[in-house]
Write a protein that holds these residues in place. Structure first.
Motif, PDB file in Angstrom:
ATOM      1  N   ARG A 222     -35.160   7.830  15.566  1.00  0.00           N
ATOM      2  CA  ARG A 222     -34.050   6.917  15.169  1.00  0.00           C
ATOM      3  C   ARG A 222     -34.150   5.776  15.916  1.00  0.00           C
ATOM      4  NH1 ARG A 222     -28.373  10.120  15.729  1.00  0.00           N
ATOM      5  NH2 ARG A 222     -28.668  10.603  17.710  1.00  0.00           N
ATOM      6  N   PHE A 224     -31.719   2.439  16.827  1.00  0.00           N
ATOM      7  CA  PHE A 224     -30.372   1.970  17.270  1.00  0.00           C
ATOM      8  C   PHE A 224     -30.192   0.504  17.676  1.00  0.00           C
ATOM      9  CE2 PHE A 224     -30.174   6.511  18.419  1.00  0.00           C
ATOM     10  CZ  PHE A 224     -29.088   6.899  18.038  1.00  0.00           C
ATOM     11  N   ASN A 225     -29.155   0.017  17.120  1.00  0.00           N
ATOM     12  CA  ASN A 225     -28.556  -1.445  17.532  1.00  0.00           C
ATOM     13  C   ASN A 225     -28.228  -0.992  19.045  1.00  0.00           C
ATOM     14  OD1 ASN A 225     -27.369  -3.457  18.526  1.00  0.00           O
ATOM     15  ND2 ASN A 225     -26.390  -3.884  16.271  1.00  0.00           N
ATOM     16  N   ASP A 227     -26.511  -2.740  21.104  1.00  0.00           N
ATOM     17  CA  ASP A 227     -25.177  -3.418  21.467  1.00  0.00           C
ATOM     18  C   ASP A 227     -24.569  -2.098  22.143  1.00  0.00           C
ATOM     19  OD1 ASP A 227     -22.523  -4.126  21.085  1.00  0.00           O
ATOM     20  OD2 ASP A 227     -23.306  -5.921  20.662  1.00  0.00           O
ATOM     21  N   SER A 230     -21.455  -1.295  19.700  1.00  0.00           N
ATOM     22  CA  SER A 230     -21.734  -0.634  18.511  1.00  0.00           C
ATOM     23  C   SER A 230     -22.595   0.728  18.483  1.00  0.00           C
ATOM     24  CB  SER A 230     -22.224  -1.679  17.650  1.00  0.00           C
ATOM     25  OG  SER A 230     -23.903  -1.937  18.062  1.00  0.00           O
ATOM     26  N   ASN A 231     -23.633   0.509  19.190  1.00  0.00           N
ATOM     27  CA  ASN A 231     -24.694   1.534  19.023  1.00  0.00           C
ATOM     28  C   ASN A 231     -24.752   2.140  17.774  1.00  0.00           C
ATOM     29  OD1 ASN A 231     -26.135   3.232  20.850  1.00  0.00           O
ATOM     30  ND2 ASN A 231     -24.835   4.859  20.572  1.00  0.00           N
ATOM     31  N   LYS A 232     -24.786   1.138  17.049  1.00  0.00           N
ATOM     32  CA  LYS A 232     -25.056   1.753  15.509  1.00  0.00           C
ATOM     33  C   LYS A 232     -26.537   2.136  15.162  1.00  0.00           C
ATOM     34  CE  LYS A 232     -25.025  -0.511  10.851  1.00  0.00           C
ATOM     35  NZ  LYS A 232     -24.686  -1.676  10.129  1.00  0.00           N
ATOM     36  N   ILE A 233     -26.449   3.137  14.260  1.00  0.00           N
ATOM     37  CA  ILE A 233     -27.834   3.715  13.943  1.00  0.00           C
ATOM     38  C   ILE A 233     -28.425   2.926  12.680  1.00  0.00           C
ATOM     39  CG2 ILE A 233     -29.154   5.638  12.865  1.00  0.00           C
ATOM     40  CD1 ILE A 233     -26.940   7.473  14.090  1.00  0.00           C
ATOM     41  N   LEU A 234     -29.615   2.224  13.042  1.00  0.00           N
ATOM     42  CA  LEU A 234     -30.292   1.651  11.996  1.00  0.00           C
ATOM     43  C   LEU A 234     -31.121   2.296  11.126  1.00  0.00           C
ATOM     44  CD1 LEU A 234     -31.006  -1.593  14.304  1.00  0.00           C
ATOM     45  CD2 LEU A 234     -28.855  -1.367  12.770  1.00  0.00           C
ATOM     46  N   ASP A 236     -32.788   6.491  10.634  1.00  0.00           N
ATOM     47  CA  ASP A 236     -32.615   7.964  10.976  1.00  0.00           C
ATOM     48  C   ASP A 236     -33.858   8.688  10.286  1.00  0.00           C
ATOM     49  OD1 ASP A 236     -32.309  10.695  11.561  1.00  0.00           O
ATOM     50  OD2 ASP A 236     -30.157  10.505  11.751  1.00  0.00           O
ATOM     51  N   VAL A 256     -29.057  -9.090  15.930  1.00  0.00           N
ATOM     52  CA  VAL A 256     -29.366  -7.851  16.980  1.00  0.00           C
ATOM     53  C   VAL A 256     -30.224  -8.307  18.231  1.00  0.00           C
ATOM     54  CG1 VAL A 256     -30.465  -5.584  16.978  1.00  0.00           C
ATOM     55  CG2 VAL A 256     -29.465  -6.185  14.890  1.00  0.00           C
TER      56      VAL A 256
END
Length: 283
Positions: A222, A224-225, A227, A230-234, A236, A256
């Motif tokens: 995975r 992740f961003n 940040d 946010s901890n956004k998954i970019l 997977d 980012v």
């Protein structure tokens, strides 16, 4: 050792005598409040065993020997890692006593789980030099075009550290018969962070479970961003086995600052091949 602000989060009116002694340890506070204001920095990292150094204003230096692992360990600091040589006096800052003179190095013996030893090394005199600042292009994207992330130092990691430009076992990164000269070899669980500084427009890589892995557990890659908010998954990959075809990553990025590359799956071996970003921004 890091020169961070000291704050007590407990109830000061009900704390035990042992807690009071910890919070008011004079020689530890003196290191934190040293007028030179140097932040301690890592000089040794061997998985769970770490050594930090903080040059002080009186010409001595404070050293933290830290065992972050589960098993007892001996941790050694060599004088050449902290700007010293020969025979040097060593003082235990928690016990507030001199330990004697030691030639070339000092070893903290049998440090238990999450245990540490804090010492002061050297004789008063001219302050020891501070570490030279690291060049920006060693740890972040600084130029237009392609930057291979295995040419950068990672900023932070958790779990097994990545191996640069080979598989985790030190073999060439081989995915479907193609050898990749750039990338990372990982062993789950592995997480590490790389700084892009908002300059990258696109992230690309190829991921696969290493062909040498013979276990039955599945791995999962995975991105992740990183940040903190946010901890956004970019990206997977979902669960993968050794038989799962390699998966290509090609994602657009916008502002980012940092990314985290994660391989899940205990003891699973995986490869991040040809890991790179492209940028249309320079310094």
């Amino acid at each position: 050792i890091l020169a961070a602000p000291l704050m007590a989060g407990n109830n000061l009116t009900t704390m035990t005598e042992n807690v009071r002694k910890i919070l008011t340890a004079p020689e530890l506070i003196a290191v934190n409040q040293d007028k030179r204001g140097v932040q301690g920095y890592k000089v040794y990292d061997n998985g769970p065993c770490e050594v930090y150094n903080k040059p002080l204003s009186d010409g001595t230096t404070a050293v933290l020997l830290l065992n972050k692992g589960r098993e007892k360990a001996d941790i050694t600091v060599s004088w050449d890692k902290i700007g010293l040589s020969g025979t040097q006096p060593v003082r235990d800052l928690w016990e507030r006593k001199d330990l004697g003179n030691f030639k070339d190095s000092f070893t903290g013996r049998n440090l238990g789980r999450h245990e540490h030893k804090m010492i002061k090394v050297g004789k008063p005199g001219k302050p020891l030099p501070m570490p030279a600042p690291m060049a920006l292009d060693k740890y972040t994207v600084t130029r237009k075009g392609v930057t291979y992330l295995s040419d950068l130092y990672y900023l932070w990691r958790e779990g097994e550290p990545p191996v640069y430009n080979t598989s985790f076992n030190g073999d060439p990164i081989d995915i479907d018969g193609k050898i990749f000269k750039k990338g990372f070899g990982s062993k789950g669980h592995s997480t590490f962070m790389l700084k892009l500084h908002g300059r990258a427009n696109r992230f690309q890589a190829v991921v696969a479970i290493d062909k040498s892995y013979t276990g039955e557990k599945k791995g999962r890659f995975r991105v992740f961003n990183a940040d903190a908010f946010s901890n956004k998954i970019l990206f997977d990959s979902r669960e993968m086995t050794r038989e799962t075809p390699a998966r290509k990553i090609d994602i657009e990025l916008e502002d980012v600052d940092s990314i985290r590359l994660v391989l899940e799956g205990k003891d699973v071996l995986g490869n991040w091949a040809d890991v790179k970003v492209t940028s249309d921004k320079g310094l």
